[in-house]
Structures are given as structure tokens and as C-alpha cells.
Design an enzyme around this catalytic site. Structure first.
Site, short mmCIF file in Angstrom:
data_model
loop_
_atom_site.label_atom_id
_atom_site.label_comp_id
_atom_site.label_asym_id
_atom_site.label_seq_id
_atom_site.Cartn_x
_atom_site.Cartn_y
_atom_site.Cartn_z
N ASN A 32 0.84 -1.20 0.00
CA ASN A 32 0.00 0.00 0.00
C ASN A 32 0.87 1.25 0.00
OD1 ASN A 32 0.59 -0.79 2.70
ND2 ASN A 32 -1.20 0.27 3.51
N ILE A 33 0.36 2.28 -0.64
CA ILE A 33 1.06 3.55 -0.81
C ILE A 33 0.07 4.65 -0.47
CG2 ILE A 33 2.37 5.04 -2.38
CD1 ILE A 33 2.72 2.51 -4.19
N GLU A 34 0.20 5.22 0.71
CA GLU A 34 -0.77 6.23 1.14
C GLU A 34 -0.38 7.62 0.63
OE1 GLU A 34 -1.26 5.55 5.37
OE2 GLU A 34 -2.41 3.72 4.97
N CYS A 42 -4.11 0.68 -2.49
CA CYS A 42 -4.03 -0.56 -1.73
C CYS A 42 -2.93 -1.47 -2.29
CB CYS A 42 -5.35 -1.32 -1.80
SG CYS A 42 -6.66 -0.65 -0.77
N GLU A 68 -3.13 -4.57 -3.06
CA GLU A 68 -3.61 -5.43 -4.16
C GLU A 68 -3.55 -4.67 -5.48
OE1 GLU A 68 -4.98 -4.83 -1.24
OE2 GLU A 68 -6.14 -6.55 -0.49
N CYS A 89 -10.21 -5.10 0.46
CA CYS A 89 -11.36 -4.19 0.57
C CYS A 89 -12.31 -4.42 -0.61
CB CYS A 89 -10.88 -2.74 0.61
SG CYS A 89 -10.36 -2.09 -0.99
N CYS A 136 -10.90 -3.53 -4.00
CA CYS A 136 -9.87 -4.46 -4.48
C CYS A 136 -10.45 -5.81 -4.87
CB CYS A 136 -8.77 -4.61 -3.44
SG CYS A 136 -7.68 -3.17 -3.42
N1 THU Z 1 -5.26 -1.75 2.67
C1 THU Z 1 -4.71 -2.48 1.68
O1 THU Z 1 -3.70 -2.10 1.09
N2 THU Z 1 -5.30 -3.65 1.34
C2 THU Z 1 -6.33 -4.22 2.02
O2 THU Z 1 -6.72 -5.32 1.69
C3 THU Z 1 -6.94 -3.52 3.14
C4 THU Z 1 -6.47 -2.11 3.36
C5 THU Z 1 -4.60 -0.51 3.06
C6 THU Z 1 -5.27 0.77 2.66
C7 THU Z 1 -4.68 1.74 3.66
O3 THU Z 1 -3.41 2.19 3.20
C8 THU Z 1 -4.46 0.89 4.90
O4 THU Z 1 -4.49 -0.45 4.47
C9 THU Z 1 -5.51 1.10 5.97
O5 THU Z 1 -6.79 0.96 5.46
#
Ligand code: THU
Length: 136
Positions: free
Chosen positions: A46-48, A57, A59, A90, A93
Site C-alpha cells: 500500500n502507498i498512502e 491498496c 492489491e 477491501c 480491491c
Molecule cells: N489496505 C490495503 O492495502 N489492502 C487491504 O486489503 C486492506 C487495506 C490498506 C489501505 C490503507 O493504506 C491501509 O491499508 C488502511 O486501510
């Protein structure tokens, strides 16, 4: 779950890339590893973003790596994250995976301090809409 050699490799790839996650806002680092139809593993984290909705996300990142690597179909996908609860994809995804996977594809969701949850894509996304709806 009996951990196959493939699942161990996917777990290790997801964990290796999870260590590179950019998640300063949630502190919830996620890794995803795809086994693609070419036999290769494609991984992403994940890259916020300070503008929260712009985050990616894990995925989505793994799917980007798969497409950039020249593969098109997901045959298995493994997601790892912190804690004991299985880190399931999520809703968005699940739909992203649906684009590139058959409904019987196995999705393994793992909070690394707990037990992995093994599902099919169809269990995670029942009655789903996919590319075949748009084919002639
Ligand atoms: N996140 C994912 O990358 N994949 C998932 O399956 C669930 C959530 C990330 C999104 C965000 O950066 C962090 O987790 C918290 O929600």
C-alpha cells in the site's frame, strides 16, 4: 490450512514488499503477492497519500506490477497485514481482482500474527459484475 510451497513463496513475497509499504497515516502496512498465469510472482504494497483518497491498496499495486510485467491473469493471491484478523481485500480491491481472476481463484488473507483465511474470489464477491458482461 496446510501451507504449500507456493503459498510459502507467496507469503514471503507479500511480507518482503510489506516491509516497503508507505503507510504513515494508518500505520497499517499491507503486502500482496499474485501468482500469475506465467508462473511468476508479482507483489505490491500500500502507498498512502496526504490527500487520503489518493492512496493505493497493496492489491492494486500488485495488479499494476503484474500488468507491467506482461501477465494478465491471477491464479492465486496472498494478502498480508498486521494483527491477528485476516487482512481481507477491501471491496474495491475485490472488484479489481475480479477483472483479472476467475471466480474459483483462491484468495488467502493473513493477519500475520494469526491464521490465514482461505477463500475463493466468489465467496468474497458474490453475484459480481465482470468483463464478460461487456463482451459481445
Ligand atoms: N489496505 C490495503 O492495502 N489492502 C487491504 O486489503 C486492506 C487495506 C490498506 C489501505 C490503507 O493504506 C491501509 O491499508 C488502511 O486501510
Amino acid at each position: 490450512m496446510t501451507q504449500t510451497a507456493t503459498d510459502q513463496a507467496l507469503f514471503e513475497a507479500a511480507e518482503a514488499i510489506r516491509a516497503r509499504a508507505y503507510a504513515p497515516y494508518s500505520n497499517f502496512a499491507v503486502g500482496a503477492a499474485i501468482l500469475a498465469e506465467d508462473g511468476k510472482i508479482y507483489a505490491g504494497c500500500n502507498i498512502e497519500n496526504a490527500a487520503y483518497p489518493q492512496g493505493n491498496c497493496a492489491e492494486a499495486s500488485a495488479i499494476s506490477a503484474m500488468i507491467a510485467g506482461g501477465a494478465r491473469r491471477i491464479t492465486r493471491i496472498y494478502v498480508t497485514g498486521p494483527g491477528t484478523m485476516p487482512v481481507t481485500p477491501c471491496g474495491g480491491c475485490r472488484q479489481r481482482i475480479r477483472e483479472f481472476a476467475d471466480l474459483d481463484v483462491t484468495v488467502i488473507s493473513h493477519g500475520v500474527d494469526g491464521q490465514p483465511l482461505v477463500s475463493t474470489l466468489e465467496q468474497l464477491l458474490p453475484h459480481s459484475f465482470g468483463p464478460e458482461f461487456l463482451s459481445k
